[in-house]
Scaffold this active site. Structure first.
Site, PDB file in Angstrom:
ATOM      1  N   SER A 280       9.170  44.269 123.870  1.00 31.00           N
ATOM      2  CA  SER A 280       9.291  44.383 122.423  1.00 31.00           C
ATOM      3  C   SER A 280      10.607  45.054 122.060  1.00 31.00           C
ATOM      4  O   SER A 280      11.124  45.891 122.825  1.00 31.00           O
ATOM      5  CB  SER A 280       8.132  45.239 121.916  1.00 31.00           C
ATOM      6  OG  SER A 280       8.345  45.629 120.592  1.00 31.00           O
TER       7      SER A 280
ATOM      8  N   LYS B  25       5.633  49.906 126.934  1.00 33.65           N
ATOM      9  CA  LYS B  25       6.549  48.776 127.152  1.00 33.65           C
ATOM     10  C   LYS B  25       7.735  49.232 128.007  1.00 33.65           C
ATOM     11  O   LYS B  25       8.161  48.525 128.925  1.00 33.65           O
ATOM     12  CB  LYS B  25       7.026  48.201 125.816  1.00 33.65           C
ATOM     13  CG  LYS B  25       5.941  47.483 125.036  1.00 33.65           C
ATOM     14  CD  LYS B  25       5.437  46.225 125.757  1.00 33.65           C
ATOM     15  CE  LYS B  25       4.270  45.569 125.061  1.00 33.65           C
ATOM     16  NZ  LYS B  25       3.597  44.542 125.854  1.00 33.65           N
TER      17      LYS B  25
ATOM     18  N   TYR C 228       2.616  53.305 122.378  1.00 29.04           N
ATOM     19  CA  TYR C 228       2.749  51.847 122.559  1.00 29.04           C
ATOM     20  C   TYR C 228       4.147  51.522 123.094  1.00 29.04           C
ATOM     21  O   TYR C 228       4.291  50.800 124.092  1.00 29.04           O
ATOM     22  CB  TYR C 228       2.495  51.111 121.237  1.00 29.04           C
ATOM     23  CG  TYR C 228       2.927  49.662 121.290  1.00 29.04           C
ATOM     24  CD1 TYR C 228       2.229  48.741 122.076  1.00 29.04           C
ATOM     25  CD2 TYR C 228       4.059  49.209 120.595  1.00 29.04           C
ATOM     26  CE1 TYR C 228       2.642  47.403 122.150  1.00 29.04           C
ATOM     27  CE2 TYR C 228       4.468  47.884 120.659  1.00 29.04           C
ATOM     28  CZ  TYR C 228       3.761  46.987 121.441  1.00 29.04           C
ATOM     29  OH  TYR C 228       4.169  45.673 121.521  1.00 29.04           O
TER      30      TYR C 228
HETATM   31  P1  NAD Z   1      -2.654  39.633 120.581  1.00 32.83           P
HETATM   32  O1  NAD Z   1      -3.477  40.849 120.493  1.00 32.83           O
HETATM   33  O2  NAD Z   1      -2.880  38.545 119.598  1.00 32.83           O
HETATM   34  O3  NAD Z   1      -2.767  38.999 122.049  1.00 32.83           O
HETATM   35  C1  NAD Z   1      -2.965  39.786 123.192  1.00 32.83           C
HETATM   36  C2  NAD Z   1      -4.101  39.127 123.975  1.00 32.83           C
HETATM   37  O4  NAD Z   1      -4.325  39.885 125.169  1.00 32.83           O
HETATM   38  C3  NAD Z   1      -5.408  39.109 123.210  1.00 32.83           C
HETATM   39  O5  NAD Z   1      -5.942  37.799 123.250  1.00 32.83           O
HETATM   40  C4  NAD Z   1      -6.313  40.087 123.949  1.00 32.83           C
HETATM   41  O6  NAD Z   1      -7.660  39.701 123.900  1.00 32.83           O
HETATM   42  C5  NAD Z   1      -5.714  40.048 125.347  1.00 32.83           C
HETATM   43  N1  NAD Z   1      -5.874  41.256 126.146  1.00 32.83           N
HETATM   44  C6  NAD Z   1      -5.587  42.530 125.779  1.00 32.83           C
HETATM   45  N2  NAD Z   1      -5.819  43.356 126.798  1.00 32.83           N
HETATM   46  C7  NAD Z   1      -6.258  42.609 127.836  1.00 32.83           C
HETATM   47  C8  NAD Z   1      -6.664  42.885 129.159  1.00 32.83           C
HETATM   48  N3  NAD Z   1      -6.699  44.132 129.635  1.00 32.83           N
HETATM   49  N4  NAD Z   1      -7.047  41.870 129.964  1.00 32.83           N
HETATM   50  C9  NAD Z   1      -7.046  40.582 129.508  1.00 32.83           C
HETATM   51  N5  NAD Z   1      -6.675  40.274 128.255  1.00 32.83           N
HETATM   52  C10 NAD Z   1      -6.294  41.266 127.436  1.00 32.83           C
HETATM   53  O7  NAD Z   1      -1.126  40.119 120.547  1.00 32.83           O
HETATM   54  P2  NAD Z   1       0.197  39.247 120.453  1.00 32.83           P
HETATM   55  O8  NAD Z   1       0.803  39.522 119.140  1.00 32.83           O
HETATM   56  O9  NAD Z   1      -0.071  37.869 120.865  1.00 32.83           O
HETATM   57  O10 NAD Z   1       1.069  39.993 121.552  1.00 32.83           O
HETATM   58  C11 NAD Z   1       1.191  39.528 122.872  1.00 32.83           C
HETATM   59  C12 NAD Z   1       2.098  40.477 123.635  1.00 32.83           C
HETATM   60  O11 NAD Z   1       3.361  40.550 122.976  1.00 32.83           O
HETATM   61  C13 NAD Z   1       1.573  41.907 123.715  1.00 32.83           C
HETATM   62  O12 NAD Z   1       1.856  42.407 124.998  1.00 32.83           O
HETATM   63  C14 NAD Z   1       2.386  42.652 122.658  1.00 32.83           C
HETATM   64  O13 NAD Z   1       2.536  44.004 122.965  1.00 32.83           O
HETATM   65  C15 NAD Z   1       3.704  41.909 122.723  1.00 32.83           C
HETATM   66  N6  NAD Z   1       4.475  41.996 121.474  1.00 32.83           N
HETATM   67  C16 NAD Z   1       3.898  41.545 120.310  1.00 32.83           C
HETATM   68  C17 NAD Z   1       4.628  41.655 119.108  1.00 32.83           C
HETATM   69  C18 NAD Z   1       4.037  41.185 117.792  1.00 32.83           C
HETATM   70  O14 NAD Z   1       4.578  41.541 116.750  1.00 32.83           O
HETATM   71  N7  NAD Z   1       2.965  40.399 117.767  1.00 32.83           N
HETATM   72  C19 NAD Z   1       5.918  42.196 119.116  1.00 32.83           C
HETATM   73  C20 NAD Z   1       6.456  42.612 120.335  1.00 32.83           C
HETATM   74  C21 NAD Z   1       5.728  42.513 121.495  1.00 32.83           C
HETATM   75  C1  UD1 Z   2       5.995  47.494 113.913  1.00 33.38           C
HETATM   76  C2  UD1 Z   2       5.873  48.617 114.912  1.00 33.38           C
HETATM   77  C3  UD1 Z   2       6.666  48.235 116.166  1.00 33.38           C
HETATM   78  C4  UD1 Z   2       6.137  46.907 116.742  1.00 33.38           C
HETATM   79  C5  UD1 Z   2       6.251  45.845 115.637  1.00 33.38           C
HETATM   80  C6  UD1 Z   2       5.709  44.501 116.075  1.00 33.38           C
HETATM   81  C7  UD1 Z   2       5.586  50.689 113.601  1.00 33.38           C
HETATM   82  C8  UD1 Z   2       6.213  51.966 113.173  1.00 33.38           C
HETATM   83  N1  UD1 Z   2       6.372  49.860 114.315  1.00 33.38           N
HETATM   84  O1  UD1 Z   2       7.335  47.328 113.641  1.00 33.38           O
HETATM   85  O2  UD1 Z   2       6.548  49.228 117.152  1.00 33.38           O
HETATM   86  O3  UD1 Z   2       6.907  46.515 117.854  1.00 33.38           O
HETATM   87  O4  UD1 Z   2       5.509  46.278 114.473  1.00 33.38           O
HETATM   88  O5  UD1 Z   2       4.321  44.585 116.317  1.00 33.38           O
HETATM   89  O6  UD1 Z   2       4.412  50.433 113.343  1.00 33.38           O
HETATM   90  N2  UD1 Z   2       5.990  47.092 105.646  1.00 33.38           N
HETATM   91  C9  UD1 Z   2       5.650  47.332 104.347  1.00 33.38           C
HETATM   92  N3  UD1 Z   2       4.338  47.352 104.021  1.00 33.38           N
HETATM   93  C10 UD1 Z   2       3.328  47.118 104.936  1.00 33.38           C
HETATM   94  C11 UD1 Z   2       3.706  46.854 106.282  1.00 33.38           C
HETATM   95  C12 UD1 Z   2       5.042  46.854 106.598  1.00 33.38           C
HETATM   96  O7  UD1 Z   2       6.502  47.562 103.483  1.00 33.38           O
HETATM   97  O8  UD1 Z   2       2.148  47.164 104.563  1.00 33.38           O
HETATM   98  C13 UD1 Z   2       7.424  47.048 106.006  1.00 33.38           C
HETATM   99  C14 UD1 Z   2       7.823  48.051 107.073  1.00 33.38           C
HETATM  100  O9  UD1 Z   2       8.196  49.270 106.485  1.00 33.38           O
HETATM  101  C15 UD1 Z   2       9.008  47.319 107.733  1.00 33.38           C
HETATM  102  C16 UD1 Z   2       8.642  45.842 107.602  1.00 33.38           C
HETATM  103  O10 UD1 Z   2       7.685  45.784 106.559  1.00 33.38           O
HETATM  104  O11 UD1 Z   2      10.188  47.552 107.009  1.00 33.38           O
HETATM  105  C17 UD1 Z   2       8.061  45.236 108.863  1.00 33.38           C
HETATM  106  O12 UD1 Z   2       6.959  46.033 109.282  1.00 33.38           O
HETATM  107  P1  UD1 Z   2       6.033  45.606 110.531  1.00 33.38           P
HETATM  108  O13 UD1 Z   2       5.599  44.196 110.364  1.00 33.38           O
HETATM  109  O14 UD1 Z   2       4.979  46.641 110.681  1.00 33.38           O
HETATM  110  O15 UD1 Z   2       7.024  45.612 111.773  1.00 33.38           O
HETATM  111  P2  UD1 Z   2       7.980  46.772 112.349  1.00 33.38           P
HETATM  112  O16 UD1 Z   2       8.127  47.878 111.388  1.00 33.38           O
HETATM  113  O17 UD1 Z   2       9.226  46.118 112.806  1.00 33.38           O
END
Ligand code: NAD
Ligand code: UD1
Length: 341
Positions: free
Chosen positions: A124, A152, A148
């Site tokens: 991330s 990572k 969190y």
């Molecule tokens: P998500 O929660 O939709 O998907 C994660 C999946 O992993 C889920 O289906 C959950 O059931 C499964 N899971 C969790 N723990 C598990 C375990 N111990 N064993 C087997 N399955 C397990 O999340 P996502 O948004 O699809 O994210 C996927 C990955 O990307 C995560 O590692 C997350 O940290 C990373 N990531 C997500 C974002 C985002 O904004 N969505 C941003 C940066 C990084």
């Molecule tokens: C958040 C997480 C980050 C994670 C990322 C993707 C925090 C502090 N950071 O980041 O660690 O990797 O999600 O999962 O939680 N916002 C609003 N109103 C809301 C929600 C968000 O104004 O109700 C704004 C936030 O201030 C930000 C932007 O929207 O400026 C995006 O927010 P968000 O989607 O939560 O992502 P990140 O802040 O990038």
């Protein structure tokens, strides 16, 4: 020969499954269902027009992982399984270290035991902490302000150590910026089980009348309209980045980090305006104080991924919003835009 997707039922994993299907790859999904629905598998199968083997289980179950790797003739793993809420990680740090770090170690041990050493890891942009300069490139120092983020960084460091110790490992850490949007079919999308924290799922809750208004966290940031800037990337662009990373690893050993973003930042108000246009719905909003831990601006330098992976994100902000809304309209009944569990 299959690619194992841990967490493949989740938001990003399901889109990666589709992108790999399109690239002609055979996949197997392992997921414990903690944040996803079993129904997602049949949606992926419909889009891919292929059977997708599903193993219900946990990445910390080494025996099960080993069996899965062997029985499905796995040659590479895309490791997406993990917990991802910053707020929850502060309340329950041990759950996060156990699931995300211990889980990664179990998976790596199982892979080592089977001689499988190709791995794409879901990292991330959070690993960059507070940006010292923008855009963020992969050489920017890592730091974390919450458990969190630390899971990572720790996972990435474990992977780097492993690649140093055993040069046959091929590892790509993909540092996602802000994934939004859904597949064009409108059948898979973001389906968090709990209360969402991220901006797009909250906007859709408001659009569907499940929440009265959006709190805008801060309008006094040093940005053109005072709201926070993020690098929103369409989840299908992100998913295609995984196919490109797998291909890259075929000819590159060692540990590699890549930013997956668009390289462009958008403010909260820009995203809102784009969503309103795409959905035709006006979103009530309230100016609220800054959210603790938020940074003003975060966007990627994507030169390395563009150049080295031959990959680039090209879907627009409008496509991100319209595909999100399309998915929501298909599944409006549940608390978020959730396909029925
Ligand atoms: P998500 O929660 O939709 O998907 C994660 C999946 O992993 C889920 O289906 C959950 O059931 C499964 N899971 C969790 N723990 C598990 C375990 N111990 N064993 C087997 N399955 C397990 O999340 P996502 O948004 O699809 O994210 C996927 C990955 O990307 C995560 O590692 C997350 O940290 C990373 N990531 C997500 C974002 C985002 O904004 N969505 C941003 C940066 C990084
Ligand atoms: C958040 C997480 C980050 C994670 C990322 C993707 C925090 C502090 N950071 O980041 O660690 O990797 O999600 O999962 O939680 N916002 C609003 N109103 C809301 C929600 C968000 O104004 O109700 C704004 C936030 O201030 C930000 C932007 O929207 O400026 C995006 O927010 P968000 O989607 O939560 O992502 P990140 O802040 O990038």
């Amino acid at each position: 020969m299959s690619i194992l997707l841990t967490g493949g039922n989740g938001y990003i994993g399901s889109h990666v499954a589709v992108a790999l299907g399109l690239a002609g790859r055979k996949i197997v999904i392992l997921d414990n269902g903690s944040n996803s629905s079993i129904n997602t598998i049949s949606k992926i199968e419909t889009i891919n027009r292929a059977h997708v083997p599903y193993v219900f289980g946990d990445i910390r179950d080494m025996k099960l992982i080993t069996k899965t790797l062997r029985e499905h003739d796995v040659t590479a793993v895309i490791h997406l399984a993990g917990l991802k809420s910053v707020a929850e990680s502060i309340e329950k740090p041990l759950d996060y270290y156990t699931n995300n770090v211990e889980g990664t170690i179990s998976l790596l041990k199982a892979m080592n035991s089977q001689g499988i050493r190709n791995l794409v890891f879901s990292s991330s942009a959070t690993v960059y902490g507070t940006p010292r300069q923008l855009p963020l490139d992969e050489t920017h120092p890592t730091s974390a302000t919450n458990p969190y983020g630390r899971t990572k960084i720790q996972s990435e460091e474990i992977l780097a150590d492993l690649a140093r110790a055993q040069p046959e490992w091929r590892i790509a850490c993909l540092r996602y910026f802000n994934p939004v949007g859904a597949h064009q079919s409108g059948t898979i999308g973001e389906s968090p089980k709990g209360i969402p924290n991220n901006l797009m799922p909250i906007i859709t809750q408001v659009a569907l009348g499940q929440k009265s208004q959006l709190d805008i966290f801060g309008t006094d940031y040093p940005t053109p309209d005072g709201t926070g800037i993020r690098d929103y990337i369409h989840v299908m662009d992100l998913a295609e980045g995984h196919a490109a990373a797998l291909q890259f690893l075929e000819s590159h050993a060692g540990w590699h980090a890549f930013n997956l973003g668009t390289g462009k930042g958008h403010t909260v108000l820009e995203l809102l305006e784009s969503f309103e246009k795409a959905s035709g719905i006006s979103i009530p909003r309230k100016i609220s104080p800054r959210r603790p831990g938020d940074v003003a601006k975060c966007y990627a330098n994507v030169d390395k991924a563009n150049r080295t992976l031959g990959w680039a994100a090209n879907r627009s902000l409008h496509e991100m919003c319209s595909s999100t809304w399309n998915f929501c309209l298909n599944f409006p009944r549940t608390t978020t835009c959730t396909s029925p569990h």
